[in-house]
Design a protein around this motif. Structure first.
Motif, mmCIF file in Angstrom:
data_model
loop_
_atom_site.group_PDB
_atom_site.id
_atom_site.type_symbol
_atom_site.label_atom_id
_atom_site.label_comp_id
_atom_site.label_asym_id
_atom_site.label_seq_id
_atom_site.Cartn_x
_atom_site.Cartn_y
_atom_site.Cartn_z
ATOM 1 N N ASP A 114 -28.805 -30.027 106.816
ATOM 2 C CA ASP A 114 -27.410 -30.276 106.425
ATOM 3 C C ASP A 114 -26.450 -29.546 107.359
ATOM 4 O O ASP A 114 -25.457 -30.110 107.823
ATOM 5 N N ASN A 117 -29.835 -36.077 102.551
ATOM 6 C CA ASN A 117 -30.644 -35.564 103.654
ATOM 7 C C ASN A 117 -31.848 -34.813 103.110
ATOM 8 O O ASN A 117 -31.731 -33.673 102.680
ATOM 9 N N VAL A 173 -21.618 -31.597 104.235
ATOM 10 C CA VAL A 173 -22.568 -30.733 103.521
ATOM 11 C C VAL A 173 -22.908 -31.273 102.125
ATOM 12 O O VAL A 173 -24.095 -31.395 101.785
ATOM 13 N N GLY A 216 -25.019 -34.289 102.629
ATOM 14 C CA GLY A 216 -26.357 -33.930 103.079
ATOM 15 C C GLY A 216 -27.229 -33.410 101.956
ATOM 16 O O GLY A 216 -28.432 -33.715 101.894
ATOM 17 N N TYR A 243 -28.068 -38.297 109.543
ATOM 18 C CA TYR A 243 -28.974 -37.885 108.467
ATOM 19 C C TYR A 243 -30.191 -38.813 108.398
ATOM 20 O O TYR A 243 -31.332 -38.348 108.248
#
Length: 433
Positions: A402, A313, A306, A309, A98
């Protein structure tokens, strides 16, 4: 018609109706209120009343599921991986990927912006009052990752703290021996299925929510604001698309040898959601389901990567910050040099860790980036006019990142169903989206 096609239809109709209302009412960045009585009624009752209410209910219904979905899915993932010798390596690999994609995003943004020079010739007289938001220090950001009260963290939607608590809770379940540990793991697995079913029930509202959100936005968005900052606007837009298709596509091809075209086709419905809501957190339920169900990433990986992220991210936000820094530096005729741009890359990458997945938060971290290299934060007033639309696009880039990192990590850990990834035929009964 599938739900995905209904959502796409809602998006197209929302943009068209919004633009028509904008032209009919004569609204732009200088004229924000309709001049006729009938126009004011449409603006107050229809646009800002009914349509805005339905749109806000849609976003609220998505956010309703964010905390329970993140908590339950992460507990399930951590409980499955808690005794796994690879858990530490998996977490490190995910975070580093990330941070790497974020650093690449802002470096790409700065490089292209220096070539295009979007701030050359900008009239600084348009920069008006801008209240500088208070940005947390790097020390405070890392301290705030760890919760002192997990219930309060869930109530306030502090996702970093929820993630930390969820992982600790899941690991504790995996280390609890006997029937207690097994029964708790089974309970959360069943609870996860119930939460995902809630996601699918609320997705039925999506076409109407997307339509209302976009009518509200485009009816009030004057295209004059975009034309005034066309060079900046299209530079950011170009880099966002280049990073989404070029960088993520290249990473998937080189690292996993998977077909990126399949990835982007399956991510289309997630991109539509992200664009409509401008919130990574609000899109999280559909992102997680798509990564697991359509892309074939094992739940143990997806339930960790996920939600993480969606919190740390922020490649799309980093791209905006990179181009905006160059734009403001050129507009004020300030040369921050190579060292300054390297500092921007470092600061923006670290700032992405503490950026919440909600609309408009990128402007807060942009203030931090500008302060780190001595640029005037008042310059943010120059780009506010077009930031709302760009915020929608960069959120779509964030959720794409992600999913891409989840696929890469899943593949490296042998927890990716490549057959499912390549299968373009979805079962309408199990996946109505």
């Amino acid at each position: 018609m599938s739900l995905t096609n209904k959502i796409l239809l809602g998006m197209v109709l929302g943009v068209l109706v919004g633009v028509m209302l904008n032209l009919l009412l004569g609204l732009d960045e200088t004229q924000t209120t309709a001049t006729t009585t009938y126009g004011q009624w449409i603006q107050v009752v229809v646009i800002n009343g009914v349509l805005d209410a339905i749109g806000q209910i849609f976003v609220a219904s998505l956010k309703l599921l964010v905390v329970p979905l993140v908590f339950v899915s992460l507990v399930c993932g951590a409980a499955s991986l808690g005794g796994h010798s690879r858990m530490g390596a998996l977490a490190t690999k995910t975070v580093l990927l990330y941070l790497l994609t974020t650093a690449l995003a802002i470096a790409l943004a700065i490089g292209i912006a220096l070539i295009v020079e979007p701030g050359a010739g900008v009239d600084m007289a348009v920069a008006s009052n801008f209240t500088t938001p208070t940005a947390p220090s790097v020390k405070d950001t890392f301290i705030n990752i760890f919760p002192s009260n997990p219930i309060q963290a869930m109530a306030e939607g502090n996702m970093l703290q929820v993630i930390v608590f969820s992982i600790l809770f899941g690991v504790a379940i995996s280390r609890t021996s006997g029937e207690i540990g097994k029964s708790m793991a089974t309970f959360f697995a069943h609870l996860n299925e119930v939460v995902l079913k809630m996601v699918m029930l609320l997705m039925q509202l999506a076409p109407y929510g997307v339509f209302c959100l976009l009518v509200k936005l485009f009816s009030s968005l004057g295209f004059g604001a975009i034309l005034d900052l066309a060079k900046y606007f299209f530079t950011v837009l170009f880099v966002l698309l280049l990073h989404a298709f070029g960088v993520y596509g290249a990473l998937l091809t080189l690292v996993t040898q998977l077909n990126p075209v399949v990835f982007f086709k399956k991510m289309w419905k997630v991109v539509v959601f992200a664009f409509s809501t401008a919130s990574s957190n609000a899109t999280l339920p559909i992102t997680l389901r798509t990564v697991e169900h359509d892309l074939g990433v094992d739940n143990k990986i997806a339930s960790f990567s996920v939600p993480l992220g969606a919190t740390i991210n922020m490649d799309g936000t980093a791209i905006m910050q990179g181009v905006a820094t160059v734009f403001i530096a050129q507009a004020y005729n300030i040369d921050i040099g190579i060292a300054g741009y390297l500092m921007v890359i470092l600061t923006a990458t670290l700032a992405s860790v503490g950026t919440a997945g909600v609309p408009g938060v990128g402007l807060v971290t942009l203030a931090m980036v500008l302060q780190s290299v001595g640029l005037p934060v008042e310059g943010i007033a120059l780009i506010i006019g077009v930031d709302r639309f760009l915020d929608m696009v960069r959120t779509a880039v964030n959720v794409t990142g992600d999913a891409a990192v989840s696929v890469i990590v899943g593949n490296s850990e042998k927890m990716l169903d490549r057959t499912r990834y390549e299968n373009m035929t979805l079962n309408a009964e199990t996946d109505p989206v």
